[in-house]
Each structure stands twice: as C-alpha cells, then as structure tokens.
Design a protein around this motif. Structure first.
Motif, PDB file in Angstrom:
ATOM      1  N   ALA A  51      10.873   0.168 -20.910  1.00 18.85           N
ATOM      2  CA  ALA A  51       9.429   0.376 -21.056  1.00 18.85           C
ATOM      3  C   ALA A  51       8.857  -0.710 -21.942  1.00 18.85           C
ATOM      4  O   ALA A  51       9.481  -1.144 -22.894  1.00 18.85           O
ATOM      5  CB  ALA A  51       9.160   1.749 -21.648  1.00 18.85           C
ATOM      6  N   GLY A  52       7.677  -1.156 -21.617  1.00 19.69           N
ATOM      7  CA  GLY A  52       7.011  -2.152 -22.444  1.00 19.69           C
ATOM      8  C   GLY A  52       5.611  -1.681 -22.778  1.00 19.69           C
ATOM      9  O   GLY A  52       5.115  -0.695 -22.233  1.00 19.69           O
ATOM     10  N   GLY A  53       4.969  -2.364 -23.681  1.00 20.96           N
ATOM     11  CA  GLY A  53       3.603  -1.995 -24.047  1.00 20.96           C
ATOM     12  C   GLY A  53       3.535  -0.600 -24.622  1.00 20.96           C
ATOM     13  O   GLY A  53       4.249  -0.269 -25.553  1.00 20.96           O
ATOM     14  N   ASP A  54       2.705   0.233 -24.023  1.00 21.82           N
ATOM     15  CA  ASP A  54       2.550   1.584 -24.541  1.00 21.82           C
ATOM     16  C   ASP A  54       3.355   2.621 -23.755  1.00 21.82           C
ATOM     17  O   ASP A  54       3.118   3.809 -23.870  1.00 21.82           O
ATOM     18  CB  ASP A  54       1.074   1.980 -24.574  1.00 21.82           C
ATOM     19  N   GLY A  55       4.327   2.178 -22.940  1.00 24.89           N
ATOM     20  CA  GLY A  55       5.156   3.100 -22.167  1.00 24.89           C
ATOM     21  C   GLY A  55       6.219   3.769 -23.021  1.00 24.89           C
ATOM     22  O   GLY A  55       6.515   3.337 -24.127  1.00 24.89           O
ATOM     23  N   ASP A  56       6.779   4.856 -22.491  1.00 22.39           N
ATOM     24  CA  ASP A  56       7.885   5.520 -23.164  1.00 22.39           C
ATOM     25  C   ASP A  56       9.022   5.717 -22.160  1.00 22.39           C
ATOM     26  O   ASP A  56       9.011   5.125 -21.089  1.00 22.39           O
ATOM     27  CB  ASP A  56       7.446   6.846 -23.799  1.00 22.39           C
ATOM     28  N   HIS A  57       9.992   6.545 -22.498  1.00 20.96           N
ATOM     29  CA  HIS A  57      11.180   6.702 -21.659  1.00 20.96           C
ATOM     30  C   HIS A  57      10.895   7.337 -20.301  1.00 20.96           C
ATOM     31  O   HIS A  57      11.741   7.333 -19.431  1.00 20.96           O
ATOM     32  CB  HIS A  57      12.249   7.509 -22.411  1.00 20.96           C
ATOM     33  N   THR A  58       9.676   7.843 -20.084  1.00 17.20           N
ATOM     34  CA  THR A  58       9.359   8.481 -18.804  1.00 17.20           C
ATOM     35  C   THR A  58       8.600   7.573 -17.847  1.00 17.20           C
ATOM     36  O   THR A  58       8.331   7.958 -16.720  1.00 17.20           O
ATOM     37  CB  THR A  58       8.513   9.752 -19.030  1.00 17.20           C
ATOM     38  N   ILE A  59       8.241   6.373 -18.268  1.00 15.62           N
ATOM     39  CA  ILE A  59       7.383   5.520 -17.450  1.00 15.62           C
ATOM     40  C   ILE A  59       7.995   5.200 -16.089  1.00 15.62           C
ATOM     41  O   ILE A  59       7.330   5.289 -15.070  1.00 15.62           O
ATOM     42  CB  ILE A  59       6.958   4.240 -18.208  1.00 15.62           C
ATOM     43  N   TRP A  60       9.241   4.821 -16.022  1.00 12.03           N
ATOM     44  CA  TRP A  60       9.845   4.444 -14.746  1.00 12.03           C
ATOM     45  C   TRP A  60      10.128   5.650 -13.863  1.00 12.03           C
ATOM     46  O   TRP A  60       9.964   5.587 -12.654  1.00 12.03           O
ATOM     47  CB  TRP A  60      11.132   3.661 -14.984  1.00 12.03           C
ATOM     48  N   THR A  61      10.546   6.738 -14.431  1.00 12.97           N
ATOM     49  CA  THR A  61      10.855   7.920 -13.618  1.00 12.97           C
ATOM     50  C   THR A  61       9.587   8.672 -13.229  1.00 12.97           C
ATOM     51  O   THR A  61       9.566   9.375 -12.226  1.00 12.97           O
ATOM     52  CB  THR A  61      11.819   8.876 -14.346  1.00 12.97           C
ATOM     53  N   GLY A  62       8.524   8.537 -13.979  1.00 12.67           N
ATOM     54  CA  GLY A  62       7.281   9.219 -13.664  1.00 12.67           C
ATOM     55  C   GLY A  62       6.433   8.493 -12.646  1.00 12.67           C
ATOM     56  O   GLY A  62       5.833   9.088 -11.770  1.00 12.67           O
ATOM     57  N   VAL A  63       6.391   7.165 -12.718  1.00 14.74           N
ATOM     58  CA  VAL A  63       5.533   6.377 -11.853  1.00 14.74           C
ATOM     59  C   VAL A  63       6.239   5.928 -10.582  1.00 14.74           C
ATOM     60  O   VAL A  63       5.683   5.971  -9.500  1.00 14.74           O
ATOM     61  CB  VAL A  63       4.999   5.133 -12.614  1.00 14.74           C
ATOM     62  N   PHE A  64       7.479   5.501 -10.707  1.00 18.82           N
ATOM     63  CA  PHE A  64       8.176   4.887  -9.590  1.00 18.82           C
ATOM     64  C   PHE A  64       9.266   5.770  -9.007  1.00 18.82           C
ATOM     65  O   PHE A  64      10.232   5.280  -8.454  1.00 18.82           O
ATOM     66  CB  PHE A  64       8.780   3.553 -10.031  1.00 18.82           C
ATOM     67  N   ARG A  65       9.156   7.044  -9.151  1.00 22.53           N
ATOM     68  CA  ARG A  65      10.170   7.985  -8.696  1.00 22.53           C
ATOM     69  C   ARG A  65      10.266   8.020  -7.183  1.00 22.53           C
ATOM     70  O   ARG A  65       9.259   8.095  -6.496  1.00 22.53           O
ATOM     71  CB  ARG A  65       9.807   9.363  -9.230  1.00 22.53           C
TER      72      ARG A  65
END
Length: 66
Positions: A51-65
């Motif tokens: 995650a970069g910027g203001d993302g957290d550990h859920t950014i990839w699994t939440g958006v690109f699932r």
C-alpha cells in the motif's frame, strides 16, 4: 504468535508482531484456490503488493479483489 482471522473463502487477515515497528500490524493474505489443502512441502507463487499513500492493508484486497 500470529493471530489469524479468516474473512472469507480466500481472504485471511494476519496480525504478526513487527520488531521494527515495535507493535503488531495487520496483513491481508489473499490465498490461492486449494490453499486449505496445502502440504508443508508445497510451493506457492507469491506477490507482495504494498500500500502506498493513504492506503492500508486492505487496499489491494478491497479494490482489486477477483
């Protein structure tokens, strides 16, 4: 000890302790199909999206699932 919480069929949230940060940190683990039948000597392809910027550990699994 790592806490493990299964969120659905393929998504697991791990909470390991980070010596570098001095605290526990949440980590999202998106498992491949068949993960629940794994054996100790199995090899699995691995991708580490950070995650970069203001993302957290859920950014990839939440958006690109998928």
């Amino acid at each position: 000890m790592i806490e493990e919480r299964r969120l659905d069929e393929r998504l697991v949230e791990l909470t390991p302790r980070s010596p570098a940060l001095g605290r526990t940190i949440p980590v999202a683990l998106l498992t491949p199909r068949g993960w629940d039948r794994r054996r100790p000597d199995d090899d699995w392809p691995t991708l580490y999206p950070l995650a970069g910027g203001d993302g957290d550990h859920t950014i990839w699994t939440g958006v690109f699932r998928v």
